[in-house]
Scaffold this active site. Sequence first.
Site, PDB file in Angstrom:
ATOM      1  N   GLY A 236      11.145 -16.470  -9.397  1.00 19.64           N
ATOM      2  CA  GLY A 236      10.041 -16.159  -8.866  1.00 19.64           C
ATOM      3  C   GLY A 236       9.636 -14.579  -9.134  1.00 19.64           C
ATOM      4  O   GLY A 236       8.782 -13.951  -8.434  1.00 19.64           O
ATOM      5  N   ARG A 281       8.111 -19.091 -14.414  1.00 14.76           N
ATOM      6  CA  ARG A 281       6.947 -18.301 -14.871  1.00 14.76           C
ATOM      7  C   ARG A 281       7.137 -17.201 -15.525  1.00 14.76           C
ATOM      8  O   ARG A 281       6.281 -17.312 -16.705  1.00 14.76           O
ATOM      9  CB  ARG A 281       6.301 -18.173 -13.367  1.00 14.76           C
ATOM     10  CG  ARG A 281       4.892 -17.486 -13.363  1.00 14.76           C
ATOM     11  CD  ARG A 281       4.610 -16.778 -12.176  1.00 14.76           C
ATOM     12  NE  ARG A 281       4.892 -17.507 -11.002  1.00 14.76           N
ATOM     13  CZ  ARG A 281       4.285 -18.187 -10.378  1.00 14.76           C
ATOM     14  NH1 ARG A 281       2.725 -18.239 -10.792  1.00 14.76           N
ATOM     15  NH2 ARG A 281       4.362 -19.179  -9.546  1.00 14.76           N
ATOM     16  N   TYR A 322      -4.777 -22.106  -5.227  1.00 13.53           N
ATOM     17  CA  TYR A 322      -4.319 -21.126  -4.631  1.00 13.53           C
ATOM     18  C   TYR A 322      -5.203 -19.863  -4.839  1.00 13.53           C
ATOM     19  O   TYR A 322      -4.645 -18.736  -4.753  1.00 13.53           O
ATOM     20  CB  TYR A 322      -2.922 -20.554  -4.856  1.00 13.53           C
ATOM     21  CG  TYR A 322      -1.797 -21.400  -5.285  1.00 13.53           C
ATOM     22  CD1 TYR A 322      -0.899 -22.326  -4.553  1.00 13.53           C
ATOM     23  CD2 TYR A 322      -1.430 -21.222  -6.688  1.00 13.53           C
ATOM     24  CE1 TYR A 322      -0.080 -22.767  -5.209  1.00 13.53           C
ATOM     25  CE2 TYR A 322      -0.441 -21.928  -7.323  1.00 13.53           C
ATOM     26  CZ  TYR A 322       0.325 -22.812  -6.722  1.00 13.53           C
ATOM     27  OH  TYR A 322       1.282 -23.252  -6.824  1.00 13.53           O
ATOM     28  N   CYS A 348     -15.685 -33.232 -11.150  1.00 11.79           N
ATOM     29  CA  CYS A 348     -16.886 -33.388 -10.069  1.00 11.79           C
ATOM     30  C   CYS A 348     -16.160 -32.987  -8.669  1.00 11.79           C
ATOM     31  O   CYS A 348     -16.356 -33.680  -7.545  1.00 11.79           O
ATOM     32  CB  CYS A 348     -17.283 -34.859 -10.149  1.00 11.79           C
ATOM     33  SG  CYS A 348     -18.268 -35.309 -11.338  1.00 11.79           S
ATOM     34  N   GLU A 349     -16.078 -31.777  -8.399  1.00  8.74           N
ATOM     35  CA  GLU A 349     -15.653 -30.889  -7.401  1.00  8.74           C
ATOM     36  C   GLU A 349     -16.254 -29.578  -7.543  1.00  8.74           C
ATOM     37  O   GLU A 349     -16.237 -28.940  -8.378  1.00  8.74           O
ATOM     38  CB  GLU A 349     -14.042 -30.789  -7.242  1.00  8.74           C
ATOM     39  CG  GLU A 349     -13.320 -31.963  -7.358  1.00  8.74           C
ATOM     40  CD  GLU A 349     -13.305 -32.596  -5.914  1.00  8.74           C
ATOM     41  OE1 GLU A 349     -13.027 -31.870  -5.036  1.00  8.74           O
ATOM     42  OE2 GLU A 349     -12.920 -33.832  -6.110  1.00  8.74           O
ATOM     43  N   TYR A 378       2.880 -23.427 -14.946  1.00  9.16           N
ATOM     44  CA  TYR A 378       1.985 -24.271 -13.831  1.00  9.16           C
ATOM     45  C   TYR A 378       0.544 -24.676 -14.314  1.00  9.16           C
ATOM     46  O   TYR A 378      -0.287 -24.606 -13.335  1.00  9.16           O
ATOM     47  CB  TYR A 378       2.078 -23.434 -12.684  1.00  9.16           C
ATOM     48  CG  TYR A 378       3.559 -23.178 -12.155  1.00  9.16           C
ATOM     49  CD1 TYR A 378       4.251 -24.193 -11.510  1.00  9.16           C
ATOM     50  CD2 TYR A 378       4.139 -21.910 -12.386  1.00  9.16           C
ATOM     51  CE1 TYR A 378       5.530 -23.880 -11.402  1.00  9.16           C
ATOM     52  CE2 TYR A 378       5.266 -21.437 -11.805  1.00  9.16           C
ATOM     53  CZ  TYR A 378       6.243 -22.477 -11.556  1.00  9.16           C
ATOM     54  OH  TYR A 378       7.447 -22.249 -11.243  1.00  9.16           O
TER      55      TYR A 378
HETATM   56  C1  PLP Z   1       9.713 -22.765  -8.298  1.00  4.11           C
HETATM   57  C2  PLP Z   1      11.413 -22.373  -8.448  1.00  4.11           C
HETATM   58  C3  PLP Z   1      11.752 -21.428  -9.476  1.00  4.11           C
HETATM   59  C4  PLP Z   1      11.026 -20.861 -10.422  1.00  4.11           C
HETATM   60  O1  PLP Z   1       9.927 -19.994 -10.211  1.00  4.11           O
HETATM   61  P1  PLP Z   1       9.081 -19.011 -10.889  1.00  4.11           P
HETATM   62  O2  PLP Z   1       8.094 -18.397  -9.923  1.00  4.11           O
HETATM   63  O3  PLP Z   1       8.451 -19.851 -11.804  1.00  4.11           O
HETATM   64  O4  PLP Z   1      10.077 -18.070 -11.436  1.00  4.11           O
HETATM   65  C5  PLP Z   1      13.072 -21.195  -9.534  1.00  4.11           C
HETATM   66  N1  PLP Z   1      13.974 -21.861  -8.700  1.00  4.11           N
HETATM   67  C6  PLP Z   1      13.420 -22.845  -7.579  1.00  4.11           C
HETATM   68  C7  PLP Z   1      14.444 -23.556  -6.797  1.00  4.11           C
HETATM   69  C8  PLP Z   1      12.100 -22.960  -7.490  1.00  4.11           C
HETATM   70  O5  PLP Z   1      11.886 -23.874  -6.655  1.00  4.11           O
END
Ligand code: PLP
Length: 420
Positions: A236, A281, A322, A348-349, A378
Amino acid sequence: MTLEYVNDELSINGHGLSNIAKEHGTPLFVYDENKIRNQCRKYHNVLKNAGLDYSISYASKAFTSVQMVKLLQEENMKLDVVSQGELFTAVKAGFDAKDIHFHGNNKTQEEVKYALEAGIGLIVVDALDEVELIDSIATADIDVLLRINPGVDVDTHEFIQTGQEDSKFGLSIHNGSALKAVNAIKESKHLKFKGVHYHLGSQLDAEAPFINALESVYKWLSDESIEIEVLNMGGGYGVKYIESDLRFPVESAFKNIIDRLNSLSRAYDMQIPHVMIEPGRSIVAEAGTTIYEVGVIKDIPGLSKYVSIDGGMSDHLRTPLYDAEYEVVPVNKTYSDNVNTHVVGKLCESGDIIGKNLNVPGDLKRGDLLAVKTTGAYHYSMASNYNQMRKPAVVFVNDEGARTIIKRQTLEQIIENDIL
Ligand SMILES: *Cc1c(COP(=O)(O)O)cnc(C)c1O
């Protein structure tokens, strides 16, 4: 910066993107391979220098392919997979299944069987009934973590928050369900309880939620007398999509997180666990750029200007999904003034938008190339065949030049499973 203008042409590691686009076609995902490797090394340095016993598992869902997995193996990364398909990709790339762990809030019987047969290193149990499911399929001991829900609210888009109390993921440490699952794991025949996992959400820009989670989790472990060997604090870590985004400060934030981990371990008189993290990410997003060719341009007098490109939500879903914002720049710099423009896809949206009210050169014309930055995570992994669009090709660019790592889908592949 390795993505920069060289003689007015956007280039990666000195290789111009218009030639790469000419050779490989558009839409095209172009990755700076050096940047991916440097991100892996940055996390390794931070955790190694902290003197921790650690591992870094790349979250495959951000972007995976056989060549990507091979690169990760070279960078001593481990892997997190969430489906049979992601595991299959890793196994095909020759990745050691012992270094892979399996996530998911609803692993099917087929997936559990496949993972166990492949020799998966760890399964992350996400629900009470999964204990029984895995136990009934396993024929030998299998190490597991329990996905807990520490009930930490984070400041990010609702769809990418995952650690809050009301969630489809994990089990709460506040209502007794996580404890129940720990006990069920301990009473099972084949599951070996190794520790806990949590993932708080994505695109987090500071360490505060990670520190809050550590505090709740340590208190819970201590209250319930649960010993862990492994603590997986998820992924994350945020990236910079647009100027106003704060990139997660990996070095300083992990210093604070690890300091707190050490002090909590001392305070509660617990062993410092093996620390796992799961960045997705932040390993690939900023290394990736999408190149599109401009087609129709519509100027609606007194209203808006629309520039349409040759892809759209079939390869760029995060904006429709998002409202994610991106920086869009011309591959060949022009010196005309920027004009407020909506850059849109060809699907087509009406929601098929790359970016609204962007500032792009006013003299853009059919055939020009546009680059959308920070599309390494992603994007390809969320690509679809909507409108029977073909999934784009993907190239890695290093010092030597560009090489295809995923070919563009062919028209024949679009109907390969159709009964003719
Ligand atoms: C999506 C996810 C990640 C990676 O998240 P990032 O934002 O891409 O770093 C890691 N662990 C779990 C369990 C996830 O669902």
